[in-house]
Design an enzyme around this catalytic site. Sequence first.
Site, mmCIF file in Angstrom:
data_model
loop_
_atom_site.group_PDB
_atom_site.id
_atom_site.type_symbol
_atom_site.label_atom_id
_atom_site.label_comp_id
_atom_site.label_asym_id
_atom_site.label_seq_id
_atom_site.Cartn_x
_atom_site.Cartn_y
_atom_site.Cartn_z
ATOM 1 N N GLU A 12 1.984 7.731 6.922
ATOM 2 C CA GLU A 12 2.342 7.787 8.350
ATOM 3 C C GLU A 12 2.036 9.145 8.960
ATOM 4 O OE1 GLU A 12 6.365 6.356 8.939
ATOM 5 O OE2 GLU A 12 6.126 4.764 7.457
ATOM 6 N N GLU A 47 12.688 4.667 2.762
ATOM 7 C CA GLU A 47 13.718 5.660 3.132
ATOM 8 C C GLU A 47 15.090 5.393 2.526
ATOM 9 O OE1 GLU A 47 13.640 5.924 7.426
ATOM 10 O OE2 GLU A 47 11.572 6.626 7.458
#
Length: 341
Positions: free
Chosen positions: A249, A139
């Site tokens: 995820e 991220e």
Amino acid sequence: MSLATPHLRELADRSGLLIGTCVSANPLLKSDASVYQQYQRVAAEQFNILTAENAMKFALVAPAPDVYDWTVADAIFEFARKHHQKVRYHTGLWYMQTPAWLNTQAMSLSQIAQTGWAFIEQTGRRYGETMYCWDVVNEALNDPPDAGLWRDCIWLQALGPDYVAQAFKLAHKVAPKALLVYNDYKTTFGEVKADRQYDMVRGLVDRGVPLHAVGFQTHLYDGQIPDGNAITANLSRFAQLGLDIHITELDVAIGKMEGTLEKRLERQARIYQVVLEACLRVPRFKVLQTWGFTDRYSWLPRFLKYPDEAGLYLDADFQPKPAYRAIHKLLSKAGATVDRR
Ligand code: XIL
């Protein structure tokens, strides 16, 4: 009650795919509740790759400056070894879940930089030979419409704008056998952020930075059925850079869907199906991981502030939901589409 055979991992093995989940340390490693035993049985039986949901993050392994406690991480690696499973190390540099001691005013930026590089080095030295892959950076991109490529975070401030490339170089040096992954969210469908990620990743590849795969988190909250062709097209352009494609995820929230629970679970199954079908069309698609496997242990109810949230494909009693059947069916014919070995 056991889930029907063949199990997901057997189906995945047949077509050279990895199927996995994140695992929570308590139910995976403790034995003082029968539900934990059930969790362990399903985790061992269904998956050929595991990721620690939290246990390997910087905050969890580094209780104090220069002090590492790998007890829980080691135990997860041991569980995986015992059950012939691969491990994704999650994660290296990330702006969240950094140790509390790192965020104090007491440290200079150059001290913070040292701790970041040390974390990568220590991780690579300890698990470089045993991990299958490593989310070296998580991220790091800014969310549109925010301008600027990089998220403003402690690592950007301490390590400078080239930190992502440098992290991969260091990771490769200390763990030359590990498959190195850049992982991020909202980049699966060809969104504006996916374009950003594509340009960033292509830049790294062009410079010869050792990056081997891209992880697409794929947390889906809005209840919309995605456009499978857009997913295939987006993932394919990353694959064409010579990178493996991992869905890391996946979970599909039902809180925003209309109708009865039955209808919502059918819609959820349809979303899982569209995503997986689209991925299977990409030859370099190698890994499908969901962020948990049973609604009993999922970050979604807390994160989305909806206590009845149920984003995974086994219910809270480990019973299959329509989404499980959709995944099972697709995996059983996956080998026929593309041979990934
Ligand atoms: C989440 C965990 O599931 C939670 O238990 C924790 O409180 C916060 O982090 N993207 C990631 C994961 O890369 O590490 C996050 O995991 C979910 C979003």
